[in-house]
Design a protein around this motif. Sequence first.
Motif, PDB file in Angstrom:
ATOM      1  N   HIS A 192      -9.322  -1.828   2.043  1.00  0.00           N
ATOM      2  CA  HIS A 192      -8.421  -2.935   1.391  1.00  0.00           C
ATOM      3  C   HIS A 192      -8.566  -2.446  -0.210  1.00  0.00           C
ATOM      4  CE1 HIS A 192      -6.677  -5.564   4.223  1.00  0.00           C
ATOM      5  NE2 HIS A 192      -7.740  -5.484   4.984  1.00  0.00           N
ATOM      6  N   ASP A 193      -9.592  -2.096  -0.816  1.00  0.00           N
ATOM      7  CA  ASP A 193      -9.587  -1.656  -2.045  1.00  0.00           C
ATOM      8  C   ASP A 193      -8.661  -0.806  -2.400  1.00  0.00           C
ATOM      9  OD1 ASP A 193     -11.925  -3.473  -2.304  1.00  0.00           O
ATOM     10  OD2 ASP A 193     -13.421  -1.716  -1.950  1.00  0.00           O
ATOM     11  N   THR A 194      -8.427   0.500  -1.615  1.00  0.00           N
ATOM     12  CA  THR A 194      -7.186   1.520  -1.745  1.00  0.00           C
ATOM     13  C   THR A 194      -5.926   0.532  -1.691  1.00  0.00           C
ATOM     14  OG1 THR A 194      -8.787   3.005  -0.678  1.00  0.00           O
ATOM     15  CG2 THR A 194      -6.325   3.459  -1.054  1.00  0.00           C
ATOM     16  N   GLY A 195      -5.776  -0.258  -0.769  1.00  0.00           N
ATOM     17  CA  GLY A 195      -4.444  -1.098  -0.798  1.00  0.00           C
ATOM     18  C   GLY A 195      -4.225  -1.716  -2.056  1.00  0.00           C
ATOM     19  N   ASP A 196      -5.529  -2.574  -2.633  1.00  0.00           N
ATOM     20  CA  ASP A 196      -5.288  -3.340  -3.791  1.00  0.00           C
ATOM     21  C   ASP A 196      -4.954  -2.341  -4.949  1.00  0.00           C
ATOM     22  OD1 ASP A 196      -6.180  -5.540  -2.439  1.00  0.00           O
ATOM     23  OD2 ASP A 196      -8.081  -5.543  -2.999  1.00  0.00           O
ATOM     24  N   ARG A 197      -5.396  -1.438  -4.925  1.00  0.00           N
ATOM     25  CA  ARG A 197      -5.198  -0.130  -6.012  1.00  0.00           C
ATOM     26  C   ARG A 197      -3.922   0.027  -6.044  1.00  0.00           C
ATOM     27  NH1 ARG A 197      -6.792   5.281  -6.111  1.00  0.00           N
ATOM     28  NH2 ARG A 197      -7.823   4.950  -4.290  1.00  0.00           N
ATOM     29  N   ALA A 198      -3.211   0.133  -5.045  1.00  0.00           N
ATOM     30  CA  ALA A 198      -1.690   0.546  -4.827  1.00  0.00           C
ATOM     31  C   ALA A 198      -0.789  -0.664  -5.315  1.00  0.00           C
ATOM     32  CB  ALA A 198      -1.085   0.778  -3.598  1.00  0.00           C
ATOM     33  N   LEU A 199      -1.328  -1.826  -4.858  1.00  0.00           N
ATOM     34  CA  LEU A 199      -0.663  -2.874  -5.415  1.00  0.00           C
ATOM     35  C   LEU A 199      -0.800  -3.259  -6.931  1.00  0.00           C
ATOM     36  CD1 LEU A 199      -1.904  -5.589  -2.648  1.00  0.00           C
ATOM     37  CD2 LEU A 199       0.686  -4.798  -3.022  1.00  0.00           C
ATOM     38  N   LYS A 200      -1.674  -2.971  -7.676  1.00  0.00           N
ATOM     39  CA  LYS A 200      -1.959  -2.976  -8.882  1.00  0.00           C
ATOM     40  C   LYS A 200      -1.094  -1.995  -9.643  1.00  0.00           C
ATOM     41  CE  LYS A 200      -6.769  -4.823  -9.016  1.00  0.00           C
ATOM     42  NZ  LYS A 200      -8.146  -4.395  -9.342  1.00  0.00           N
ATOM     43  N   LYS A 201      -0.925  -0.578  -8.940  1.00  0.00           N
ATOM     44  CA  LYS A 201      -0.246   0.454  -9.501  1.00  0.00           C
ATOM     45  C   LYS A 201       1.510  -0.238  -9.580  1.00  0.00           C
ATOM     46  CE  LYS A 201      -3.159   3.730 -10.641  1.00  0.00           C
ATOM     47  NZ  LYS A 201      -3.442   4.279 -11.926  1.00  0.00           N
ATOM     48  N   VAL A 202       1.788  -0.506  -8.740  1.00  0.00           N
ATOM     49  CA  VAL A 202       3.280  -1.206  -8.430  1.00  0.00           C
ATOM     50  C   VAL A 202       3.551  -2.234  -9.470  1.00  0.00           C
ATOM     51  CG1 VAL A 202       4.792  -2.513  -6.826  1.00  0.00           C
ATOM     52  CG2 VAL A 202       3.303  -0.752  -6.282  1.00  0.00           C
ATOM     53  N   ALA A 203       2.471  -3.034  -9.851  1.00  0.00           N
ATOM     54  CA  ALA A 203       2.598  -4.290 -10.708  1.00  0.00           C
ATOM     55  C   ALA A 203       2.607  -3.653 -12.136  1.00  0.00           C
ATOM     56  CB  ALA A 203       1.273  -5.203 -10.773  1.00  0.00           C
ATOM     57  N   ASP A 204       1.860  -2.391 -12.239  1.00  0.00           N
ATOM     58  CA  ASP A 204       1.774  -1.943 -13.897  1.00  0.00           C
ATOM     59  C   ASP A 204       3.404  -1.361 -13.801  1.00  0.00           C
ATOM     60  OD1 ASP A 204      -0.613  -2.701 -14.161  1.00  0.00           O
ATOM     61  OD2 ASP A 204      -1.663  -0.733 -13.191  1.00  0.00           O
ATOM     62  N   VAL A 205       3.729  -0.738 -13.113  1.00  0.00           N
ATOM     63  CA  VAL A 205       5.262  -0.210 -13.147  1.00  0.00           C
ATOM     64  C   VAL A 205       6.295  -1.317 -13.364  1.00  0.00           C
ATOM     65  CG1 VAL A 205       6.785   1.279 -12.166  1.00  0.00           C
ATOM     66  CG2 VAL A 205       4.652   2.106 -11.866  1.00  0.00           C
ATOM     67  N   LEU A 206       6.207  -2.288 -12.559  1.00  0.00           N
ATOM     68  CA  LEU A 206       7.196  -3.501 -12.775  1.00  0.00           C
ATOM     69  C   LEU A 206       7.026  -3.981 -14.000  1.00  0.00           C
ATOM     70  CD1 LEU A 206       6.912  -5.137  -9.012  1.00  0.00           C
ATOM     71  CD2 LEU A 206       8.671  -3.504  -9.990  1.00  0.00           C
ATOM     72  N   LYS A 207       5.847  -4.138 -14.788  1.00  0.00           N
ATOM     73  CA  LYS A 207       5.618  -4.664 -16.024  1.00  0.00           C
ATOM     74  C   LYS A 207       6.146  -3.807 -16.910  1.00  0.00           C
ATOM     75  CE  LYS A 207       1.304  -5.778 -15.467  1.00  0.00           C
ATOM     76  NZ  LYS A 207      -0.192  -6.213 -15.704  1.00  0.00           N
ATOM     77  N   LEU A 208       6.000  -2.566 -16.960  1.00  0.00           N
ATOM     78  CA  LEU A 208       6.325  -1.477 -17.803  1.00  0.00           C
ATOM     79  C   LEU A 208       8.045  -1.312 -17.788  1.00  0.00           C
ATOM     80  CD1 LEU A 208       5.622   0.858 -19.799  1.00  0.00           C
ATOM     81  CD2 LEU A 208       5.426   2.232 -17.776  1.00  0.00           C
TER      82      LEU A 208
END
Length: 822
Positions: free
Chosen positions: A533-549
Amino acid sequence: MKFLKNPLILASIYLLFSFAILATFFFTSYRALETKQEELLDIELQLTISQINLDFESVRSVLSTLSNHLEVDFDDADFLQYIQQVDEKNEIIASIYFGKSDKTMINSTGFVPPVGFDLTTRIWYQMAIASDEVILTPAFINATQDRVILTAAKAVYGQDETFLGVIAVDVDIRTITSIVTEKEIGKSGFAFLIDLNGNLLAYPGINQTIIELDSAAEYEPNLASLSGSGVIHNFQIQNKVGVVSYKVITSNNFILGVFLPIEEFTSSLMILSIIFSALMIALIALAVILTIIYYRRIRQPLAMLLEDIDSVDMTKTPNYRLPEPEKDDYLNIRLAINRILDTTDFYFNERQKAQHKLMIENQRVVLLMESTADIIFEIDLNKKFVSVFGRGLDTLGIKPQAFTGKTVMDLFGDDGKARDIAYSKALKGIHSIYDWTYIKNNQKLYFESSISPMYDEFKNIIGAVGISRDISEPMRKQKEIEYISIHDFLTGLYNRRHFVEAFSELDEEDNYPLGMMMIDLNGLKILNDAYGHDTGDRALKKVADVLKLVSREDDIVCRIGGDEFAIILLNIDVQTLDTMKETIQLRLSNILIENIPLSVAIGYEMKKDSTLDLEDVIKNAENQMYRNKVTEGRSSRNNAIKAILKTLTDKFVDEKTHSTRVSELCKKMGIALSVKSDDLKELEIAGLFHDIGKISIPDDILYKPARLTPEEFDIIKTHTENGYHILRAADEYSNLAEYALSHHEHFDGRGYPRGLKGKDIPLFSRIICIADAYEAMTSDRVYRKKMSDQDAVKEIVKYAGTQFDPELAKIFVEKVLGYPFK
């Protein structure tokens, strides 16, 4: 009842009554005797009730007389003198007081209520105005802690039905309990008294000189169960079994009861026939003796005692004490009265000491106020500060002297308006709680305050006192909580709660066209299953960063589910939405998580006017997103599986060789079994992917150079289930999941993870099991050297029927490897 004071008459009544009872018992059955004994208990009960009622009737009479006096006319001074005279004439009365309708009081003891004393809140006052009759309160210990009392009170109205107040009398409960405790019930029986609060007022063993209220439930639990009136047989009390008769008296204020042990209750029946005649003679003699005793031991000593009590005058001779002759039958009473006189004298002296202590205590209070972390202040009728205390002033950075003689407006200008209004309310008698802020060093401080009016002895407002507390830290924590309540803890985006509230609030014409974009991360489950799940959480954070950008400044980006995101877009158009969609997908495709490019499914909808419902907007956007997810998600998941296998085999060359060889052996085995071409391809791929679950096994365990511990081997065994979850998530490889899960099952049922046996194990799994074992035995490992082909064949033959399917093992050895099966 004066004739009862004549001992001859009492003796005659006693003889006649006893003879009648004994004669009746002699000629009746046990039941008749029992009934008469109950009647005897009831008579004792009624006699006691009559005596108690006489006292309460005298109190009611006093209240009625005083009430009539008040209804006509009265002057405070004259009425005080009058009730003091009444108080002195009635021993049962501890004090008399009249609570007037203007909340002032006239008290025969001279008691003046302190500031803040509100007699209308007292139970005797509230009970009296709620009734047309004289009311009685429950028993309680008075304020001076020197006696247990109850209050009788009656509401008083003028001739024009105007409410004048409540006249009340405090009754010393000992005048009532003495009747009960002195009451003799047979030879070993006794009487008891319980009030409506369950307090045991009179009972053998209770020391009446100790001023306290004993709970019946704690002192004698069985007594706590009594209610109403009645007679109970086989009632246990004081570790004795007997008969108790009880009744509610004085308007349900008390339960009075008498108790007689069962031995005494039934003893007359057993000995009645033997001692009846002798008992009559004894009764006559006893009557004579009692008469003599009455005169010598009761009446004469009692008269002397009453004469000595009349000599008591604490105002003139405070040091006077009753004589204490050694042979006096009332010596204990004399000693008790003298102890009361000693106590009264003691409390007078203690009052002098208390005044001195009060002065010291006032100094302590001032020091406490000065040291408190809060700010304590007092204002006068002009709203000017009289005094200000407390270390809380350090927070403001203002000295106490700066407040004196100034108003809050003088000190804080317009920032003090709200506090000035609260001060005005307090000076009108209204308690207020309010908040205010203060800026110090560019930092906003928050304070919570409370202010209440101050009164003099005449209930006139003379100012107000308040307290202010620094709540800056709790406010900071509150804001943190508010932030957490509307934000996703992982990504920092707004959460679903804020999404729902914001979308509803922004549904206004000024924001149209109002856009809704729904985004779903493809393959999150595969990442979680394969890498944790740590890897899955990392993917979710990357998606969040792109959406904010990619989103605009006014857009609201939210995470509304495990792998779902949403963006609320104000004043948007289709072209901008398409551009944002393409940008998001492009940026995410360039981000690799464990060699897997990120992929999302996106759908959007716009609300151009009020005709389209918000739920329909969300539903349409979700439907479009799910349609995209069906096409894009399948491809993304399939690519993810391939990427996982590539990561595993690139990382471990031996694993790549192992998977390839197992795949080839499976294909050869399929050809030997004449498997159809489509199934043969599936078997070949199953052999290639059978160990994909090892991607989630720690490297130090997977390639440990020594023998594994039992705990480490248990971890290794999870690769079958991990592989099952990974393959099942991908449509193209979902059929292979069962083969990966079962390829370590043994033909005899001793394999793992499910312990399947024989043909319950899928065919392809049984084939992979043989190919996997053979390839492992004929390959070098970090912890051992490889076997020869011949030795590996011997192992296959040896474990055919236990670890391996015997039929498949024979075909594998003979047709795939070309060795004889022996």
